[in-house]
Design a protein around this motif. Structure first.
Motif, PDB file in Angstrom:
ATOM      1  N   ASP A 133       0.743  -1.331  -0.016  1.00 59.77           N
ATOM      2  CA  ASP A 133       0.093  -0.038  -0.032  1.00 59.77           C
ATOM      3  C   ASP A 133       0.811   1.083  -0.033  1.00 59.77           C
ATOM      4  O   ASP A 133       0.247   2.316  -0.313  1.00 59.77           O
ATOM      5  N   ARG A 134       2.127   1.345   0.306  1.00 64.06           N
ATOM      6  CA  ARG A 134       2.941   2.439   0.247  1.00 64.06           C
ATOM      7  C   ARG A 134       4.323   1.810  -0.486  1.00 64.06           C
ATOM      8  O   ARG A 134       4.782   0.949  -0.379  1.00 64.06           O
ATOM      9  N   LEU A 135       4.628   3.155  -1.470  1.00 63.05           N
ATOM     10  CA  LEU A 135       5.885   3.004  -1.876  1.00 63.05           C
ATOM     11  C   LEU A 135       6.668   3.988  -1.711  1.00 63.05           C
ATOM     12  O   LEU A 135       6.348   5.214  -1.536  1.00 63.05           O
ATOM     13  N   ILE A 136       7.915   3.658  -1.178  1.00 61.53           N
ATOM     14  CA  ILE A 136       8.992   4.813  -0.673  1.00 61.53           C
ATOM     15  C   ILE A 136      10.132   4.955  -1.620  1.00 61.53           C
ATOM     16  O   ILE A 136      10.664   3.925  -2.376  1.00 61.53           O
ATOM     17  N   ALA A 137      10.241   6.285  -2.083  1.00 59.08           N
ATOM     18  CA  ALA A 137      11.490   6.444  -3.127  1.00 59.08           C
ATOM     19  C   ALA A 137      12.180   7.798  -2.858  1.00 59.08           C
ATOM     20  O   ALA A 137      11.486   8.570  -2.178  1.00 59.08           O
ATOM     21  N   SER A 138      13.157   8.009  -3.583  1.00 60.93           N
ATOM     22  CA  SER A 138      14.031   9.303  -3.539  1.00 60.93           C
ATOM     23  C   SER A 138      13.799   9.907  -4.658  1.00 60.93           C
ATOM     24  O   SER A 138      13.807   9.313  -5.846  1.00 60.93           O
ATOM     25  N   ASP A 139      13.908  11.138  -4.615  1.00 54.89           N
ATOM     26  CA  ASP A 139      14.184  11.897  -6.010  1.00 54.89           C
ATOM     27  C   ASP A 139      15.356  12.491  -6.167  1.00 54.89           C
ATOM     28  O   ASP A 139      16.258  12.516  -5.531  1.00 54.89           O
ATOM     29  N   GLY A 140      15.367  13.171  -7.362  1.00 52.49           N
ATOM     30  CA  GLY A 140      16.748  13.842  -7.619  1.00 52.49           C
ATOM     31  C   GLY A 140      17.309  14.841  -7.074  1.00 52.49           C
ATOM     32  O   GLY A 140      18.409  15.337  -6.751  1.00 52.49           O
ATOM     33  N   ALA A 141      16.227  15.490  -5.879  1.00 53.33           N
ATOM     34  CA  ALA A 141      16.774  16.404  -4.665  1.00 53.33           C
ATOM     35  C   ALA A 141      17.026  15.685  -3.570  1.00 53.33           C
ATOM     36  O   ALA A 141      17.177  16.179  -2.506  1.00 53.33           O
ATOM     37  N   ASN A 142      17.270  14.135  -3.651  1.00 51.62           N
ATOM     38  CA  ASN A 142      17.553  13.564  -2.460  1.00 51.62           C
ATOM     39  C   ASN A 142      16.723  13.531  -1.346  1.00 51.62           C
ATOM     40  O   ASN A 142      16.874  13.479  -0.101  1.00 51.62           O
ATOM     41  N   ARG A 143      15.394  13.736  -1.665  1.00 51.86           N
ATOM     42  CA  ARG A 143      14.372  14.088  -0.623  1.00 51.86           C
ATOM     43  C   ARG A 143      13.756  12.600  -0.844  1.00 51.86           C
ATOM     44  O   ARG A 143      13.646  11.635  -1.703  1.00 51.86           O
ATOM     45  N   ILE A 144      13.211  11.990   0.308  1.00 55.91           N
ATOM     46  CA  ILE A 144      12.443  10.722   0.248  1.00 55.91           C
ATOM     47  C   ILE A 144      10.904  11.019   0.652  1.00 55.91           C
ATOM     48  O   ILE A 144      10.662  11.886   1.431  1.00 55.91           O
ATOM     49  N   GLN A 145      10.215  10.328  -0.399  1.00 53.06           N
ATOM     50  CA  GLN A 145       8.761  10.421  -0.362  1.00 53.06           C
ATOM     51  C   GLN A 145       8.094   9.305  -0.062  1.00 53.06           C
ATOM     52  O   GLN A 145       8.653   8.083  -0.571  1.00 53.06           O
ATOM     53  N   VAL A 146       7.061   8.949   0.586  1.00 52.63           N
ATOM     54  CA  VAL A 146       6.056   7.976   0.936  1.00 52.63           C
ATOM     55  C   VAL A 146       4.899   8.064   0.331  1.00 52.63           C
ATOM     56  O   VAL A 146       4.059   9.023   0.386  1.00 52.63           O
ATOM     57  N   TRP A 147       4.429   7.371  -0.844  1.00 55.45           N
ATOM     58  CA  TRP A 147       3.181   7.522  -1.527  1.00 55.45           C
ATOM     59  C   TRP A 147       2.492   6.343  -1.466  1.00 55.45           C
ATOM     60  O   TRP A 147       2.633   5.314  -1.001  1.00 55.45           O
ATOM     61  N   ASN A 148       1.048   6.878  -1.397  1.00 52.47           N
ATOM     62  CA  ASN A 148      -0.023   5.952  -1.139  1.00 52.47           C
ATOM     63  C   ASN A 148      -0.415   5.446  -2.622  1.00 52.47           C
ATOM     64  O   ASN A 148      -0.327   6.015  -3.568  1.00 52.47           O
ATOM     65  N   VAL A 149      -0.089   4.113  -2.827  1.00 50.37           N
ATOM     66  CA  VAL A 149      -0.241   3.266  -4.107  1.00 50.37           C
ATOM     67  C   VAL A 149      -1.393   3.586  -4.643  1.00 50.37           C
ATOM     68  O   VAL A 149      -1.505   3.660  -5.899  1.00 50.37           O
ATOM     69  N   ALA A 150      -2.499   3.462  -3.984  1.00 53.04           N
ATOM     70  CA  ALA A 150      -3.885   3.206  -4.530  1.00 53.04           C
ATOM     71  C   ALA A 150      -3.965   4.567  -5.445  1.00 53.04           C
ATOM     72  O   ALA A 150      -4.822   4.473  -6.531  1.00 53.04           O
ATOM     73  N   ASP A 151      -3.951   5.544  -4.699  1.00 50.12           N
ATOM     74  CA  ASP A 151      -4.501   7.094  -5.203  1.00 50.12           C
ATOM     75  C   ASP A 151      -3.321   7.738  -6.013  1.00 50.12           C
ATOM     76  O   ASP A 151      -3.494   8.787  -6.403  1.00 50.12           O
ATOM     77  N   ALA A 152      -1.956   7.452  -5.653  1.00 48.16           N
ATOM     78  CA  ALA A 152      -0.743   8.069  -5.882  1.00 48.16           C
ATOM     79  C   ALA A 152      -0.567   9.367  -5.191  1.00 48.16           C
ATOM     80  O   ALA A 152      -0.034  10.363  -5.618  1.00 48.16           O
ATOM     81  N   GLU A 153      -1.276   9.606  -3.919  1.00 48.15           N
ATOM     82  CA  GLU A 153      -1.060  10.687  -3.383  1.00 48.15           C
ATOM     83  C   GLU A 153       0.381  10.500  -2.328  1.00 48.15           C
ATOM     84  O   GLU A 153       0.596   9.314  -1.867  1.00 48.15           O
ATOM     85  N   LEU A 154       0.783  11.793  -2.206  1.00 51.26           N
ATOM     86  CA  LEU A 154       1.847  11.929  -1.264  1.00 51.26           C
ATOM     87  C   LEU A 154       1.634  11.846   0.181  1.00 51.26           C
ATOM     88  O   LEU A 154       1.020  12.681   0.696  1.00 51.26           O
ATOM     89  N   VAL A 155       2.091  10.856   0.893  1.00 55.31           N
ATOM     90  CA  VAL A 155       1.761  10.864   2.326  1.00 55.31           C
ATOM     91  C   VAL A 155       2.587  11.494   3.150  1.00 55.31           C
ATOM     92  O   VAL A 155       2.198  12.189   4.190  1.00 55.31           O
ATOM     93  N   SER A 156       3.875  11.369   2.978  1.00 54.72           N
ATOM     94  CA  SER A 156       4.945  12.125   3.882  1.00 54.72           C
ATOM     95  C   SER A 156       6.094  12.236   3.026  1.00 54.72           C
ATOM     96  O   SER A 156       6.580  11.513   1.898  1.00 54.72           O
ATOM     97  N   GLU A 157       6.845  13.344   3.309  1.00 53.02           N
ATOM     98  CA  GLU A 157       8.048  13.412   2.789  1.00 53.02           C
ATOM     99  C   GLU A 157       9.131  13.983   3.614  1.00 53.02           C
ATOM    100  O   GLU A 157       8.569  14.663   4.662  1.00 53.02           O
ATOM    101  N   PHE A 158      10.304  13.659   3.570  1.00 53.55           N
ATOM    102  CA  PHE A 158      11.545  14.083   4.454  1.00 53.55           C
ATOM    103  C   PHE A 158      12.836  13.960   3.705  1.00 53.55           C
ATOM    104  O   PHE A 158      12.944  13.280   2.724  1.00 53.55           O
ATOM    105  N   SER A 159      13.763  14.537   4.526  1.00 54.98           N
ATOM    106  CA  SER A 159      14.925  14.828   3.731  1.00 54.98           C
ATOM    107  C   SER A 159      16.089  15.131   4.987  1.00 54.98           C
ATOM    108  O   SER A 159      15.628  15.549   6.086  1.00 54.98           O
ATOM    109  N   ALA A 160      17.446  15.093   4.527  1.00 56.21           N
ATOM    110  CA  ALA A 160      18.505  15.476   5.454  1.00 56.21           C
ATOM    111  C   ALA A 160      19.284  16.333   4.891  1.00 56.21           C
ATOM    112  O   ALA A 160      19.753  16.157   3.612  1.00 56.21           O
TER     113      ALA A 160
END
Length: 718
Positions: free
Chosen positions: A550-577
């Motif tokens: 139900d959740r997909l975790i990925a990093s983007d080109g800005a090296n942030r980490i996103q947690v996505w809801n797979v069912a509706d492609a909504e961003l659940v949370s985002e965090f970075s360092a």
């Protein structure tokens, strides 16, 4: 019995008691609650080392010790080793992890290490007791350096910079004062050396000219202007022990009688371009270290007589890079580089070696039963090594591919281990997949072909073990049973993962002509597009997917980490360092509550770090600094209790994962009565029992018990 608890905790307990009284197991569980209510656990991500499988880290330079029974090896720090077995006797953890240049005084009292920062400072150490002495700042844009025989003066060659200054500076190691500036009219000095008497400094420039000064008077005593092939070297000059001659690296090697300017010997080299030389303590023999090109698979170290110029023989090192050589008084020649070897140079036989070349761990993978760990290494090593989890000892190892190894993965049944990488065909690398018997490393199959570039990511088995996913610039699917290529998944970025049910693949694709990319889910059976996620900066990687998909975790080109809801492609949370350069390795804890990520952090230098976040809300849990330059590889054991970390120096370590606070079981944003009741419904159940709830097994011991109950109560109300 007295309840020792704060008023708020006592109120929560009474409310819980009244609700739980209706349950048949209320009394024994309530007694357990009384024992743990006053406990307050704090989330700490402090990893406890269980075992480490260290590797030889590669040597920048080796220098003999005065007693002839030891030598100094400049690796990650300064290491004193025995010549008879190469074992470490003492280690100085220098402030410079990987020096750009090294100099050691003739009396072995002082060592100088060049740092990598813009200050171009030099660190001085007392080799006797390993103590740090001081910093010296000889000036910018220096190529290499040498210490006077007593360690009191430092000579540095300077070339380049905005003013294209070419000179040799002599600096006091006691005061930091510049003692002499030996100017250049032409050429760029790239190597320097003190005479054994200490009064003269020789410098070799890029065009092969050699100059000798009396540095105390700044007088140019002699110069060798013979035409010479241009080359780059940093240790290409050696005075003979009697100070009568200078041995000059190159093609050919020249032995120069510098007192009267006569070239005494010319030593023809094969292979050409010897870029470093070493002279034996008695002045009888010179060893040449050839330049190692990218196509070389071994290095021959020729030995010549300094009296006659006769080629006495050569030592053959089965590696493509040897960086330094040192003659020891006990008759051994130490060769340092990607391999460390001690040779009887007269008998031309290898005495001892450390056979693990310097390399970086590219991937780590656990066997399904948690008994073994597979590690792959890239660059020169090209190895697949399998470790026993209990002891950390090596079970077996193989050279997996002819070139880079992208990764390894166990099949779901644990019987097969797959690697991907490259083989050399017609002078170019082509993608290759190999299957190995996981018990002993026997080869089972290999395939790939000239139509596939080098595989650099993967392999990843589908959950049922029938399909394998590998990557280069694209992600490719192969059928395991008959090694057949199925299709390419449209993706401009390497890296893809299967969903838990094996029906879909998550990957990034780049927007044509744009600096953005998007996550996509495609169906394995027919490559149909299932879901597209909003665009992100290009350059990310899918990291993990929760166990129920139900959740997909990925990093983007800005090296942030996103947690996505797979069912509706909504961003659940985002965090970075802050300061993150890259992050590719990640693992989810078994309860899907926390994400552990290996990152590269750029500060004064690039180093590896492991960080953990709570997925639900992006709460930062903590970090663990590794002994790694660059993002460490990592993998979590099937029971979630052990984290293995591989660093840039091919070390693999196993760490006990700390007990992290429990997640919000019902997903309502807090830890309250409903979460407690959810745990109680699974209380006492273990893996295999229908009522067992993995998310309630917080300590990952396979059962929901009092320790899990205590963990939940420790953050009650959070």
């Amino acid at each position: 019995m007295t309840i020792h608890a704060e008023p708020a905790a006592r109120t929560r307990f009474i409310s819980t008691w009244r609700t739980a009284r209706k349950m048949p197991y209320a009394v024994p569980l309530t007694l357990a609650l009384l024992l743990v209510l006053s406990a307050s656990a704090t989330a700490q991500f402090a990893l406890e080392a269980r075992w480490t499988q260290p590797s030889y880290r590669g040597t920048y330079r080796v220098v003999s010790a005065p007693d002839g029974e030891h030598f100094y090896s400049f690796e990650r720090g300064i290491v004193l080793r025995r010549t008879d077995n190469l074992q470490v006797e003492r280690t100085l953890r220098a402030r410079v992890d990987r020096p750009k240049a090294v100099a050691v005084s003739l009396d072995r009292s002082t060592a100088a290490l060049q740092t990598n920062n813009m200050e171009s400072r030099v660190e001085l150490y007392n080799l006797g007791d390993g103590s740090f002495r001081r910093y010296v700042f000889p000036g910018h844009y220096y190529q290499t350096m040498a210490l006077s025989p007593d360690g009191a003066a430092l000579a540095t060659s300077h070339s380049g910079g905005p003013a294209q200054v070419a000179s040799v500076y002599v600096t006091s190691t006691t005061t930091g004062e510049r003692l002499a500036e030996l100017g250049y009219d032409t050429g760029l000095p790239i190597a320097v050396s003190f005479s054994n008497g200490g009064d003269h400094v020789a410098a070799l420039d890029y065009d092969g000219r050699v100059r000798v000064w009396n540095w105390r008077t700044a007088e140019l005593v002699r110069s060798l202007e013979a035409p010479f092939r241009k080359f780059y070297t940093s240790h290409g000059l050696e005075f003979t022990p009697d100070d009568q001659r200078i041995v000059i690296a190159g093609d050919p090697i020249r032995v120069w009688r510098w007192w009267d300017g006569g070239v005494e010997l010319t030593l023809q080299t094969d292979p050409p371009l010897v870029h470093r030389v070493a002279v034996s303590a008695d002045g009888a023999i010179v060893a040449g270290i050839p330049y190692s090109g990218p196509a070389r698979v071994e290095t021959r170290i020729p030995l010549w007589s300094l009296e006659t110029g006769e080629l006495l023989g050569s030592l053959t090192e089965p590696v493509e890079s040897v960086g330094s050589a040192a003659f020891c008084a006990d008759g051994a020649l130490i060769l340092g580089g990607v391999r460390l070897g001690a040779w009887d140079y007269l008998g031309q036989t290898l005495l001892h070696s450390l056979d693990t070349p310097r390399s970086a761990v590219s991937s780590l993978s656990w066997s399904p039963d948690g008994v073994r760990v597979a590690a792959t290494s890239r660059y020169t090593d090209r190895r697949l090594t399998v470790f026993d989890h209990g002891s950390g000892e090596t079970a077996w190892g193989r050279i997996a591919h002819q070139s880079a190894v992208g990764g390894a993965s166990f099949s779901p049944d644990g019987l097969v281990l797959a690697t991907c990488g490259s083989r050399i065909a017609s002078g170019s690398p082509h993608g290759e997949i190999c299957l190995w018997d996981s018990s002993d490393g026997s080869p089972l199959a290999n395939w790939g072909g000239n139509s596939f570039p080098t595989f650099t990511v993967g392999p990843v088995f589908s959950p049922d073990g029938t399909v394998m996913l590998v990557g280069d610039l694209y992600s490719r699917l192969f059928r395991v049973q008959d090694c057949q290529f199925i299709r390419s998944i449209p993706s401009a970025l390497a890296g893809a993962i299967f969903s838990p049910d094996g029906q879909t693949v998550a990957s990034y694709a780049r927007r044509s002509g744009q600096a953005t990319a998007y996550l996509r889910l495609t169906r394995v059976s027919d490559d149909a597009l299932v879901r597209v996620f909003p665009d992100r900066p290009a350059g990310g990687f899918p990291l993990a997917m929760t166990s129920n998909g139900d959740r997909l975790i990925a990093s983007d080109g800005a090296n942030r980490i996103q947690v996505w809801n797979v069912a509706d492609a909504e961003l659940v949370s985002e965090f970075s360092a802050d300061g993150v350069v890259s992050q590719r390795a990640a693992a989810l804890t078994r309860d899907d509550a926390y994400l552990i990520v290996g990152q590269t952090i750029y500060a004064d230098y690039t180093h590896g770090i492991v960080r953990a976040w709570r997925i639900r809300d992006g709460t930062f849990v903590g970090e663990f600094t590794t002994d790694s330059h660059g993002a460490p590889a990592l993998s979590l054991s099937p029971d979630g209790a052990t984290l293995v970390i591989g660093d840039e120096d091919a070390n693999v370590s196993g760490y006990a994962v700390p007990r992290l606070p429990p997640a919000d079981l019902d997903g309502d944003g807090d830890v309250d009565l409903t979460d407690l009741l959810s745990l109680l419904r699974s209380f006492g159940a273990c893996v295999g029992v229908p009522s067992y709830e993995p998310m309630a097994d917080f300590d990952r011991n396979g059962c929901v018990d009092l320790r899990d109950l205590s963990a939940l109560l420790s953050i009650w109300g959070a």
